[in-house]
Design an enzyme around this catalytic site. Structure first.
Site, PDB file in Angstrom:
ATOM      1  CG  HIS A  81      -5.569  -2.482  -1.326  1.00  0.00           C
ATOM      2  ND1 HIS A  81      -4.516  -3.105  -0.692  1.00  0.00           N
ATOM      3  CD2 HIS A  81      -5.378  -1.149  -1.122  1.00  0.00           C
ATOM      4  CE1 HIS A  81      -3.738  -2.178  -0.132  1.00  0.00           C
ATOM      5  NE2 HIS A  81      -4.235  -0.995  -0.383  1.00  0.00           N
ATOM      6  CB  CYS A 114      -0.883  -0.032   1.240  1.00  0.00           C
ATOM      7  SG  CYS A 114      -1.987   1.380   1.374  1.00  0.00           S
TER       8      CYS A 114
HETATM    9 CO    CO Z   1      -3.702   0.963  -0.039  1.00  0.00          CO
END
Ligand code: CO
Length: 155
Positions: free
Chosen positions: A130, A88
């Site tokens: 996500h 991320c």
């Molecule tokens: Co992310």
């Protein structure tokens, strides 16, 4: 267009639930354009509005030739399971395995407020889910299925 600063974990902003987008105006278009540019510059495959400090339900996903803008997205259907590594842009130097559905069907709005449906699978489904988690203040590390071992991190 302009690059925006990426909010990093553990900033509490990343833990808030984003509100729906209600106005499909130039400001939203600029936000989406900036998010795409910021994602590309940082070699990401997805970016959600809270990651640039905007608590609205909007995200971009770009995987190879595939690009989509998801405004107010919802999962309509999901099927199967896949387990793979995620990272991320808001969490530096951390990856882990996350279980996600193998195939999903989404409904979202585009930048002009028009509804569309999207069916996708594998990595694109993973990237969309996500980003959608970010809109609810969920980070992938919350769903960690297994840590990577040392050898994998070196690859
Ligand atoms: Co992310």
């Amino acid at each position: 267009m302009a690059l925006r600063n990426i909010v990093k974990d553990p900033d509490p902003l990343l833990r808030k639930k984003s509100r729906p987008v209600e106005t499909f105006d130039k400001k939203l278009h600029l936000l989406l354009d900036d998010m795409r540019e910021t994602m590309a510059k940082n070699d990401g495959v997805g970016l959600a509005a809270p990651q640039v400090g905007i608590l609205r339900r909007a995200a971009v996903v770009e995987v190879g030739d595939f690009y989509v803008e998801l405004v107010n997205p919802e999962v309509l259907e999901s099927e199967g399971e896949q387990i793979d590594v995620e990272g991320c842009l808001s969490i530096n130097n951390y990856n882990c395995y996350v279980a996600r559905p193998e195939r999903i069907k989404l409904r979202a709005q585009n930048r002009d407020g028009e509804f569309f449906e999207l069916e996708c699978r594998d990595f694109i489904a993973r990237a969309c889910l996500h980003e959608m988690d970010h809109l609810d203040g969920i980070l992938f590390k919350d769903k960690c299925y297994a840590e990577l071992d040392f050898d994998e991190e070196q690859e």
